[in-house]
Design a protein around this motif. Structure first.
Motif, PDB file in Angstrom:
ATOM      1  N   TYR A  19       0.797  -1.158  -0.111  1.00 34.04           N
ATOM      2  CA  TYR A  19       0.042   0.068   0.081  1.00 34.04           C
ATOM      3  C   TYR A  19       0.865   1.102   0.094  1.00 34.04           C
ATOM      4  CZ  TYR A  19      -3.482   3.312   1.393  1.00 34.04           C
ATOM      5  OH  TYR A  19      -4.449   4.571   1.438  1.00 34.04           O
ATOM      6  N   GLN A  20       0.652   2.102  -0.937  1.00 30.07           N
ATOM      7  CA  GLN A  20       1.306   3.573  -1.114  1.00 30.07           C
ATOM      8  C   GLN A  20       0.635   4.489  -0.749  1.00 30.07           C
ATOM      9  OE1 GLN A  20       4.655   3.726  -1.742  1.00 30.07           O
ATOM     10  NE2 GLN A  20       4.773   1.518  -1.018  1.00 30.07           N
ATOM     11  N   GLY A  21      -0.582   4.592  -0.811  1.00 31.85           N
ATOM     12  CA  GLY A  21      -1.392   5.673  -0.867  1.00 31.85           C
ATOM     13  C   GLY A  21      -1.799   6.443   0.779  1.00 31.85           C
ATOM     14  N   PRO A  22      -2.616   7.218   0.844  1.00 28.74           N
ATOM     15  CA  PRO A  22      -2.888   7.833   2.386  1.00 28.74           C
ATOM     16  C   PRO A  22      -3.579   6.828   3.218  1.00 28.74           C
ATOM     17  CG  PRO A  22      -4.385   8.571   0.592  1.00 28.74           C
ATOM     18  CD  PRO A  22      -3.292   7.638  -0.079  1.00 28.74           C
ATOM     19  N   VAL A  23      -3.280   7.104   4.482  1.00 31.03           N
ATOM     20  CA  VAL A  23      -4.115   6.552   5.511  1.00 31.03           C
ATOM     21  C   VAL A  23      -4.844   7.653   6.079  1.00 31.03           C
ATOM     22  CG1 VAL A  23      -3.955   5.315   8.071  1.00 31.03           C
ATOM     23  CG2 VAL A  23      -2.208   4.896   5.903  1.00 31.03           C
ATOM     24  N   VAL A  24      -6.148   7.386   6.093  1.00 31.02           N
ATOM     25  CA  VAL A  24      -7.145   8.309   6.539  1.00 31.02           C
ATOM     26  C   VAL A  24      -7.664   8.092   7.615  1.00 31.02           C
ATOM     27  CG1 VAL A  24      -9.193   9.712   5.792  1.00 31.02           C
ATOM     28  CG2 VAL A  24      -7.821   9.010   3.905  1.00 31.02           C
ATOM     29  N   PRO A  25      -7.854   9.002   8.749  1.00 29.72           N
ATOM     30  CA  PRO A  25      -8.396   8.718  10.126  1.00 29.72           C
ATOM     31  C   PRO A  25      -9.933   8.599  10.091  1.00 29.72           C
ATOM     32  CG  PRO A  25      -7.876  10.964   9.851  1.00 29.72           C
ATOM     33  CD  PRO A  25      -7.408  10.505   8.645  1.00 29.72           C
ATOM     34  N   LEU A  26     -10.588   7.892  11.279  1.00 29.68           N
ATOM     35  CA  LEU A  26     -11.673   7.785  11.085  1.00 29.68           C
ATOM     36  C   LEU A  26     -12.741   9.154  11.153  1.00 29.68           C
ATOM     37  CD1 LEU A  26     -11.649   4.686  13.457  1.00 29.68           C
ATOM     38  CD2 LEU A  26     -12.051   4.774  10.970  1.00 29.68           C
ATOM     39  N   ALA A  27     -12.113   9.939  11.791  1.00 29.47           N
ATOM     40  CA  ALA A  27     -12.955  11.203  12.205  1.00 29.47           C
ATOM     41  C   ALA A  27     -11.939  12.562  11.706  1.00 29.47           C
ATOM     42  CB  ALA A  27     -13.492  11.316  13.568  1.00 29.47           C
ATOM     43  N   PRO A  28     -12.348  13.430  11.262  1.00 32.67           N
ATOM     44  CA  PRO A  28     -11.597  14.601  10.866  1.00 32.67           C
ATOM     45  C   PRO A  28     -11.160  15.049  12.040  1.00 32.67           C
ATOM     46  CG  PRO A  28     -13.727  15.182  10.350  1.00 32.67           C
ATOM     47  CD  PRO A  28     -13.699  13.813  10.574  1.00 32.67           C
ATOM     48  N   PRO A  29      -9.926  15.506  12.229  1.00 32.41           N
ATOM     49  CA  PRO A  29      -9.218  16.204  13.245  1.00 32.41           C
ATOM     50  C   PRO A  29      -9.541  17.588  13.724  1.00 32.41           C
ATOM     51  CG  PRO A  29      -7.515  16.185  11.559  1.00 32.41           C
ATOM     52  CD  PRO A  29      -8.749  15.717  11.002  1.00 32.41           C
ATOM     53  N   THR A  30      -9.757  18.217  14.768  1.00 34.78           N
ATOM     54  CA  THR A  30     -10.306  19.438  15.247  1.00 34.78           C
ATOM     55  C   THR A  30      -9.165  20.045  15.948  1.00 34.78           C
ATOM     56  OG1 THR A  30     -11.243  18.633  17.080  1.00 34.78           O
ATOM     57  CG2 THR A  30     -12.620  18.907  15.207  1.00 34.78           C
ATOM     58  N   GLY A  31      -8.906  21.118  15.987  1.00 34.51           N
ATOM     59  CA  GLY A  31      -7.772  21.927  16.711  1.00 34.51           C
ATOM     60  C   GLY A  31      -6.506  22.139  15.919  1.00 34.51           C
ATOM     61  N   SER A  32      -5.556  22.794  16.589  1.00 34.09           N
ATOM     62  CA  SER A  32      -4.156  22.959  15.612  1.00 34.09           C
ATOM     63  C   SER A  32      -3.413  21.608  15.993  1.00 34.09           C
ATOM     64  CB  SER A  32      -3.664  23.828  16.463  1.00 34.09           C
ATOM     65  OG  SER A  32      -4.083  25.138  16.220  1.00 34.09           O
ATOM     66  N   LEU A  33      -2.646  21.569  14.702  1.00 32.81           N
ATOM     67  CA  LEU A  33      -1.668  20.310  14.876  1.00 32.81           C
ATOM     68  C   LEU A  33      -0.573  20.323  15.534  1.00 32.81           C
ATOM     69  CD1 LEU A  33      -0.526  17.585  13.467  1.00 32.81           C
ATOM     70  CD2 LEU A  33       0.185  19.011  11.644  1.00 32.81           C
ATOM     71  N   VAL A  34      -0.271  19.757  16.481  1.00 33.07           N
ATOM     72  CA  VAL A  34       1.041  19.920  17.414  1.00 33.07           C
ATOM     73  C   VAL A  34       1.681  18.550  17.006  1.00 33.07           C
ATOM     74  CG1 VAL A  34       1.678  19.894  19.764  1.00 33.07           C
ATOM     75  CG2 VAL A  34      -0.670  20.947  19.158  1.00 33.07           C
TER      76      VAL A  34
END
Length: 122
Positions: A19-34
């Motif tokens: 597998y070379q594609g993206p791994v997508v989380p189950l729910a969209p993230p909220t807040g700033s990326l830390v």
């Protein structure tokens, strides 16, 4: 890893074979990326070894937290989106880029806002 904030290109640990594609989380993230921590190297357990730097290889891992944090743009982290050869070696540990040819990985501990800390490893 690909979500609305972090994107690695290439083979991810734990992804299906080939597998070379993206791994997508189950729910969209909220807040700033830390980015809490990031390491690059060849150690089997990259978080348990003593990190080195430059020509001091330590236990086979280098702390690259600051470098990874500086790559965040508009709450997104894209690692080698063009798929350039030797990008990770040149970017994260250029002193070891000439060899020997040892498989290396990037591991990042991150969260969104007050969300749980997650770890992704190439």
């Amino acid at each position: 890893l690909c979500c609305s904030g972090i994107e690695f290109y290439g083979q991810l640990r734990g992804a299906p074979e080939g597998y070379q594609g993206p791994v997508v989380p189950l729910a969209p993230p909220t807040g700033s990326l830390v980015v809490h921590a990031a390491r690059y190297g060849w150690a089997r357990d990259i978080w348990s070894v003593s990190p080195g730097s430059g020509h001091n290889h330590g236990g086979g891992a280098k702390d690259v937290t600051q470098a990874v944090r500086q790559m965040i743009v508009d709450n997104e982290l894209h690692i080698n989106p063009s798929g350039a050869a030797q990008y990770m070696n040149r970017t994260f540990w250029p002193e070891t880029a000439r060899g020997p040819a040892i498989p290396r990985k990037l591991a990042v501990q991150y969260s969104y806002g007050e969300g749980p800390i997650q770890t992704i490893e190439t």
